[in-house]
Design an enzyme around this catalytic site. Sequence first.
Site, mmCIF file in Angstrom:
data_model
loop_
_atom_site.group_PDB
_atom_site.id
_atom_site.type_symbol
_atom_site.label_atom_id
_atom_site.label_comp_id
_atom_site.label_asym_id
_atom_site.label_seq_id
_atom_site.Cartn_x
_atom_site.Cartn_y
_atom_site.Cartn_z
ATOM 1 N N THR A 18 46.939 18.044 33.689
ATOM 2 C CA THR A 18 48.405 18.118 33.769
ATOM 3 C C THR A 18 49.078 16.993 32.980
ATOM 4 O O THR A 18 50.238 17.100 32.587
ATOM 5 C CB THR A 18 48.901 18.082 35.231
ATOM 6 O OG1 THR A 18 48.557 16.807 35.828
ATOM 7 C CG2 THR A 18 48.288 19.212 36.036
ATOM 8 N N LEU B 107 54.663 17.407 33.609
ATOM 9 C CA LEU B 107 55.160 18.391 34.582
ATOM 10 C C LEU B 107 53.946 19.076 35.218
ATOM 11 O O LEU B 107 53.489 20.130 34.783
ATOM 12 C CB LEU B 107 56.065 19.401 33.872
ATOM 13 C CG LEU B 107 57.173 20.018 34.710
ATOM 14 C CD1 LEU B 107 58.143 18.958 35.242
ATOM 15 C CD2 LEU B 107 57.947 21.055 33.897
ATOM 16 N N HIS B 108 53.422 18.449 36.251
ATOM 17 C CA HIS B 108 52.114 18.804 36.818
ATOM 18 C C HIS B 108 52.035 20.243 37.365
ATOM 19 O O HIS B 108 51.197 21.028 36.954
ATOM 20 C CB HIS B 108 51.779 17.848 37.971
ATOM 21 C CG HIS B 108 51.825 16.406 37.604
ATOM 22 N ND1 HIS B 108 50.855 15.769 36.848
ATOM 23 C CD2 HIS B 108 52.756 15.450 37.896
ATOM 24 C CE1 HIS B 108 51.179 14.504 36.707
ATOM 25 N NE2 HIS B 108 52.315 14.275 37.328
ATOM 26 N N ASP B 109 52.885 20.583 38.313
ATOM 27 C CA ASP B 109 52.660 21.776 39.140
ATOM 28 C C ASP B 109 52.667 23.116 38.400
ATOM 29 O O ASP B 109 51.834 23.988 38.715
ATOM 30 C CB ASP B 109 53.681 21.808 40.286
ATOM 31 C CG ASP B 109 53.380 20.751 41.336
ATOM 32 O OD1 ASP B 109 54.307 20.341 42.056
ATOM 33 O OD2 ASP B 109 52.209 20.329 41.433
#
Length: 312
Positions: free
Chosen positions: A198, A244-246
């Site tokens: 991520t 922006l991980h998710d």
Amino acid sequence: MTTAPRDSIPVIVDCDPGHDDVFALWLAAGHPAIDLRAVTTVGGNAPLEFTSLNARVALTVAGVTDVPVAAGAPGPLARPLRTAEWIHGKNGLGGPTLPEPAFALDPRTATDLMVDVLEAAAEPVTVIALGPITNVAVLLRDRPDAAARVREIVWMGGSTAGGNATPHAEFNAWVDPEALALVVGSGIPFTMVGLNVTHTALVTADVRARLAATGTRTAAFGDDLLDFFGRTNEEHFGLADGPLHDPVAVMAVAQPDAVRRVRTRLDVEVSDPVTAGATRVDESREPNALVATELNVERFWDAVREALAKLT
Ligand code: RIB
Ligand code: CA
């Protein structure tokens, strides 16, 4: 339910919004390959009452008002909750003024909503978890009958290359390592989408311009979120372009060929007070999980942009 095409994948998203969780909800709601059946919330980036409000705000902004949102665990299975106010603000969604949500919380618990969705589905349902994985652990522990109808669990969290909450542990794993160990050990197909991947989903100035250019209300609200998220990531991590991980976990479900993964042994440190939450992989041992290793970044941002363009 959002009117998804016939061959789309039924999905439950469990989350702790959180700026990046919001973009993940939008990608799940706007991507043609995903049929978003329900959203459940957990204490994580912010206390449960904020994450439960923020999930409904995110869907309201995007014009998605027919997906039930139910609140789950306020905190981890066996530890006090630790939040990430330093990144997401005290209310979990720092930056823009938040509109009132267009719909109330579903009266069911997260577990009951998950069970109802799993039992009503004509096929097994994918669970995408984007916070501390407490709600999923409670489902597997308390309702193994319904958990048998889970197709796979895809989780944003962990890391094969060091943490962000501590040098050893990524935040979602650090908050509730007991829940993570229970889920990884359940035998249900499990994919970890960790920081090692991520951290390539960087919100550069060019990415922000591409997303904002869609011109939708959702994109405009999202740009305000990215402004705040970029500043706190830079202040805290020195990362000029906050990762922006998710939504990367959602991409792994929507376009699996855009997220490379390997089968490996995955273990979670639970008892050591210094390294608790560390996720360790060992490809030489009997595999028990899939671990993401690479993201097609260009296709990822295209998918996020197309979802924003589709939502109001
Ligand atoms: O470490 C990043 C993860 O922790 C993301 O899911 C973020 O939203 C927080 O929950
Ligand atoms: Ca999250």
